[in-house]
Design a protein around this motif. Structure first.
Motif, mmCIF file in Angstrom:
data_model
loop_
_atom_site.group_PDB
_atom_site.id
_atom_site.type_symbol
_atom_site.label_atom_id
_atom_site.label_comp_id
_atom_site.label_asym_id
_atom_site.label_seq_id
_atom_site.Cartn_x
_atom_site.Cartn_y
_atom_site.Cartn_z
ATOM 1 N N ALA A 1 0.916 18.313 -24.803
ATOM 2 C CA ALA A 1 1.057 16.867 -24.645
ATOM 3 C C ALA A 1 1.827 16.277 -25.821
ATOM 4 N N SER A 2 2.683 15.317 -25.536
ATOM 5 C CA SER A 2 3.407 14.608 -26.593
ATOM 6 C C SER A 2 2.402 14.038 -27.584
ATOM 7 N N GLY A 3 2.695 14.199 -28.858
ATOM 8 C CA GLY A 3 1.791 13.700 -29.897
ATOM 9 C C GLY A 3 0.771 14.721 -30.374
ATOM 10 N N SER A 4 0.737 15.909 -29.743
ATOM 11 C CA SER A 4 -0.177 16.969 -30.191
ATOM 12 C C SER A 4 0.223 17.425 -31.596
ATOM 13 N N LYS A 5 -0.759 17.718 -32.409
ATOM 14 C CA LYS A 5 -0.480 18.156 -33.777
ATOM 15 C C LYS A 5 0.099 19.566 -33.805
ATOM 16 N N VAL A 6 0.982 19.792 -34.781
ATOM 17 C CA VAL A 6 1.582 21.094 -35.027
ATOM 18 C C VAL A 6 1.129 21.539 -36.411
ATOM 19 N N TYR A 7 0.713 22.806 -36.507
ATOM 20 C CA TYR A 7 0.138 23.325 -37.745
ATOM 21 C C TYR A 7 0.973 24.478 -38.294
ATOM 22 N N SER A 8 1.002 24.600 -39.610
ATOM 23 C CA SER A 8 1.663 25.734 -40.245
ATOM 24 C C SER A 8 0.897 27.010 -39.915
ATOM 25 N N ILE A 9 1.651 28.084 -39.582
ATOM 26 C CA ILE A 9 0.970 29.328 -39.230
ATOM 27 C C ILE A 9 0.522 30.131 -40.453
ATOM 28 N N LEU A 10 1.143 29.861 -41.609
ATOM 29 C CA LEU A 10 0.814 30.580 -42.840
ATOM 30 C C LEU A 10 1.004 29.651 -44.041
ATOM 31 N N ASP A 11 0.490 30.061 -45.188
ATOM 32 C CA ASP A 11 0.767 29.345 -46.428
ATOM 33 C C ASP A 11 2.257 29.422 -46.719
ATOM 34 N N GLY A 12 2.785 28.391 -47.369
ATOM 35 C CA GLY A 12 4.194 28.442 -47.737
ATOM 36 C C GLY A 12 4.684 27.151 -48.348
ATOM 37 N N GLU A 13 6.012 27.053 -48.461
ATOM 38 C CA GLU A 13 6.660 25.877 -49.019
ATOM 39 C C GLU A 13 7.674 25.333 -48.020
ATOM 40 N N VAL A 14 7.656 24.030 -47.831
ATOM 41 C CA VAL A 14 8.618 23.382 -46.947
ATOM 42 C C VAL A 14 9.984 23.415 -47.625
ATOM 43 N N THR A 15 10.953 24.081 -46.985
ATOM 44 C CA THR A 15 12.280 24.216 -47.585
ATOM 45 C C THR A 15 13.314 23.322 -46.910
ATOM 46 N N ASP A 16 12.989 22.782 -45.725
ATOM 47 C CA ASP A 16 13.925 21.883 -45.060
ATOM 48 C C ASP A 16 13.194 21.041 -44.024
ATOM 49 N N VAL A 17 13.664 19.817 -43.885
ATOM 50 C CA VAL A 17 13.243 18.901 -42.830
ATOM 51 C C VAL A 17 14.520 18.193 -42.390
ATOM 52 N N TYR A 18 14.874 18.337 -41.121
ATOM 53 C CA TYR A 18 16.123 17.726 -40.656
ATOM 54 C C TYR A 18 16.007 17.342 -39.190
ATOM 55 N N SER A 19 16.949 16.541 -38.736
ATOM 56 C CA SER A 19 17.020 16.143 -37.333
ATOM 57 C C SER A 19 18.454 16.232 -36.858
ATOM 58 N N ASN A 20 18.606 16.686 -35.618
ATOM 59 C CA ASN A 20 19.902 16.629 -34.954
ATOM 60 C C ASN A 20 19.661 16.482 -33.456
ATOM 61 N N VAL A 21 20.698 16.182 -32.728
ATOM 62 C CA VAL A 21 20.563 15.890 -31.304
ATOM 63 C C VAL A 21 20.019 17.090 -30.526
ATOM 64 N N LEU A 22 20.527 18.272 -30.782
ATOM 65 C CA LEU A 22 20.136 19.433 -29.984
ATOM 66 C C LEU A 22 18.728 19.936 -30.278
ATOM 67 N N GLU A 23 18.333 19.966 -31.547
ATOM 68 C CA GLU A 23 17.034 20.531 -31.935
ATOM 69 C C GLU A 23 15.939 19.492 -32.123
#
Length: 132
Positions: free
Chosen positions: A33-55
């Protein structure tokens, strides 16, 4: 509570109904469902956050030893930013239908994994099986 909508096809072509073309599919699509939470599958560091039309909006997390997870088609409002440390199970964002390349899937998570910069089937990291 997700349904496997589209499996990983890294070495063979499948038809993309939205783009009306044949292509590989280097991740899996999980419908929820739209709005469902997404969780990290493992410990780590966020290396990028971006938006584009296709993805749509994408969060990339580096887990060490060359392992990277990518979470696409997220809502533009994510819970993390570049440089944040995350633990397994931390909420990083919510599902949306932001990925134009897969509008036929509706709201879903496009999830992919890289092992030393090579795309790999993420199903094995989630303990789910594909029925190709």
């Amino acid at each position: 509570n997700a349904t496997l909508y589209k499996e990983y096809y890294g070495d063979e072509l499948i038809y993309n109904a939205t783009l009306k073309q044949w292509e590989t599919h280097n991740g899996i699509d999980l419908q929820v469902a739209s709005g469902s939470k997404v969780y990290s599958i493992l410990d780590g560091e966020v290396t990028d956050v971006y938006s584009n039309v296709l993805e749509g909006t994408v969060v990339v997390i580096e887990h060490g030893d060359g392992l990277t997870s990518c979470y696409g088609s997220l809502d533009s409002e994510v819970n993390v930013e570049i440089g944040d440390s995350v633990s397994r199970g931390d909420a990083i964002g919510t599902v949306s239908a932001s990925a134009y390349s897969e509008t036929d899937a509706g709201a879903h998570l496009h999830f992919s994994m890289l092992d030393n910069d090579k795309k790999v089937d993420p199903a094995s990291y989630l303990n789910i099986s594909a029925n190709k």
